[in-house]
Design a protein around this motif. Sequence first.
Motif, PDB file in Angstrom:
ATOM      1  N   ALA A  30       0.892  -1.445   0.117  1.00 16.84           N
ATOM      2  CA  ALA A  30       0.078   0.026   0.044  1.00 16.84           C
ATOM      3  C   ALA A  30       0.816   1.383  -0.024  1.00 16.84           C
ATOM      4  O   ALA A  30       0.747   2.151  -0.821  1.00 16.84           O
ATOM      5  CB  ALA A  30      -1.026  -0.106   1.122  1.00 16.84           C
ATOM      6  N   VAL A  31       2.010   1.331   0.894  1.00 20.49           N
ATOM      7  CA  VAL A  31       2.857   2.496   1.129  1.00 20.49           C
ATOM      8  C   VAL A  31       3.506   2.624  -0.268  1.00 20.49           C
ATOM      9  O   VAL A  31       3.792   3.744  -0.637  1.00 20.49           O
ATOM     10  CB  VAL A  31       3.648   2.490   2.180  1.00 20.49           C
ATOM     11  CG1 VAL A  31       4.573   3.750   2.012  1.00 20.49           C
ATOM     12  CG2 VAL A  31       2.947   2.525   3.431  1.00 20.49           C
ATOM     13  N   GLY A  32       4.010   1.579  -0.821  1.00 21.21           N
ATOM     14  CA  GLY A  32       4.886   1.499  -1.890  1.00 21.21           C
ATOM     15  C   GLY A  32       4.322   2.089  -3.330  1.00 21.21           C
ATOM     16  O   GLY A  32       4.704   2.857  -4.172  1.00 21.21           O
ATOM     17  N   THR A  33       2.983   1.438  -3.306  1.00 20.14           N
ATOM     18  CA  THR A  33       2.172   1.893  -4.376  1.00 20.14           C
ATOM     19  C   THR A  33       1.734   3.386  -4.362  1.00 20.14           C
ATOM     20  O   THR A  33       1.943   4.152  -5.249  1.00 20.14           O
ATOM     21  CB  THR A  33       0.648   1.091  -4.471  1.00 20.14           C
ATOM     22  OG1 THR A  33       1.019  -0.206  -4.446  1.00 20.14           O
ATOM     23  CG2 THR A  33      -0.107   1.596  -5.790  1.00 20.14           C
ATOM     24  N   ALA A  34       1.396   4.024  -3.423  1.00 17.41           N
ATOM     25  CA  ALA A  34       1.114   5.147  -3.106  1.00 17.41           C
ATOM     26  C   ALA A  34       2.149   6.063  -3.461  1.00 17.41           C
ATOM     27  O   ALA A  34       2.089   7.299  -3.985  1.00 17.41           O
ATOM     28  CB  ALA A  34       0.401   5.581  -1.659  1.00 17.41           C
ATOM     29  N   LEU A  35       3.497   5.772  -2.675  1.00 17.40           N
ATOM     30  CA  LEU A  35       4.749   6.603  -3.031  1.00 17.40           C
ATOM     31  C   LEU A  35       4.908   6.519  -4.444  1.00 17.40           C
ATOM     32  O   LEU A  35       5.527   7.720  -5.021  1.00 17.40           O
ATOM     33  CB  LEU A  35       5.825   6.047  -2.189  1.00 17.40           C
ATOM     34  CG  LEU A  35       5.632   6.487  -0.719  1.00 17.40           C
ATOM     35  CD1 LEU A  35       6.715   5.783   0.035  1.00 17.40           C
ATOM     36  CD2 LEU A  35       5.352   8.135  -0.439  1.00 17.40           C
ATOM     37  N   GLY A  36       4.888   5.500  -5.049  1.00 16.51           N
ATOM     38  CA  GLY A  36       5.138   5.296  -6.650  1.00 16.51           C
ATOM     39  C   GLY A  36       4.118   6.261  -7.549  1.00 16.51           C
ATOM     40  O   GLY A  36       4.981   6.869  -8.453  1.00 16.51           O
ATOM     41  N   ALA A  37       2.946   6.491  -7.046  1.00 18.66           N
ATOM     42  CA  ALA A  37       2.031   7.131  -7.838  1.00 18.66           C
ATOM     43  C   ALA A  37       2.551   8.832  -7.811  1.00 18.66           C
ATOM     44  O   ALA A  37       2.160   9.374  -8.374  1.00 18.66           O
ATOM     45  CB  ALA A  37       0.586   6.943  -7.307  1.00 18.66           C
ATOM     46  N   LEU A  38       3.155   9.013  -6.546  1.00 15.52           N
ATOM     47  CA  LEU A  38       3.289  10.356  -6.336  1.00 15.52           C
ATOM     48  C   LEU A  38       4.704  10.754  -6.978  1.00 15.52           C
ATOM     49  O   LEU A  38       5.116  12.070  -7.283  1.00 15.52           O
ATOM     50  CB  LEU A  38       3.320  10.776  -4.703  1.00 15.52           C
ATOM     51  CG  LEU A  38       2.341  10.853  -4.036  1.00 15.52           C
ATOM     52  CD1 LEU A  38       2.625  11.005  -2.503  1.00 15.52           C
ATOM     53  CD2 LEU A  38       1.596  12.108  -4.321  1.00 15.52           C
ATOM     54  N   ALA A  39       5.393  10.006  -7.415  1.00 16.71           N
ATOM     55  CA  ALA A  39       6.996  10.108  -7.856  1.00 16.71           C
ATOM     56  C   ALA A  39       7.068  10.907  -9.285  1.00 16.71           C
ATOM     57  O   ALA A  39       7.851  11.888  -9.062  1.00 16.71           O
ATOM     58  CB  ALA A  39       7.812   8.807  -7.749  1.00 16.71           C
TER      59      ALA A  39
END
Length: 270
Positions: free
Chosen positions: A59-68
């Motif tokens: 969940a955290v990795g996906t959210a951060l990836g989308a922000l990158a």
Amino acid sequence: MYAAHSRSGGRIVAFVGAVGATRAGYVALRRMKPGGAGRWERRNYSGRTLDLCAGPAVAVGTALGALAPRGLPARARGGVSLAVAAAGACGVYDDMAGAGDPRRGFRAHLSALRQGEITSGAVKLFGIGAAGLAAGALLKERPVDKVLAGVVIAGTAHFINLVDVRPGRALTAALALAAPGLLKRNGAFAAAPLGAAAAVVADDLDERTMIGDAGAHALGAAVGAAIVASNGRVGLVAHAAAVVAATVRGEQVSALAKDLAVPARQARPA
């Protein structure tokens, strides 16, 4: 519209960022296991004891990836990350608070709600629905499109969770659904769930961990948001109809086929 090399770079940044953040979070959670190891352990369909550490990490990795990716509009990046974070948080709550609850499916939780009981599944159902609508409002301009976007995001989140009945099922479904999005505009949003899923798929298939509701809902919300970001009205209608039909059918099958993953200390011998 930004240049082709920028679009390609955005996909790479999102993918690599999601892989790195997911893997780092997964390793850290397996080491620390806040609240004690028992809180994170579940017994799967075959009777093996696994941990739930992959779920929050995904969940955290996906959210951060989308922000990158910086080449995408901040409003859109915020909408996708909101959907993923909220879906993941609702999933974590259900993984922890709903452990051992035999009720499965929308009908069971809505029936309990009519009797005055608020189940963790009901919190998840309404929470992810609200998050989908909020994300849709950030991703689309017209009211009808906002609603359709919410249906696609929330519906995809629930569908990915419904297919999570055996090791690797939810992750491979997310990979298969997200991969075509790489070829479309805003493809970086599809790269984020691909990276997060790729980071833990081997561990999931080897039955060392499971993504639980947290990871499945987060990945589904990310895939749904990627679909929304790359489609207009016609595409939204088609995807909304498909995901609703698939979710209804998936719930019927899941009710018959899904083995309950309960805390290991409460599980019956295989």
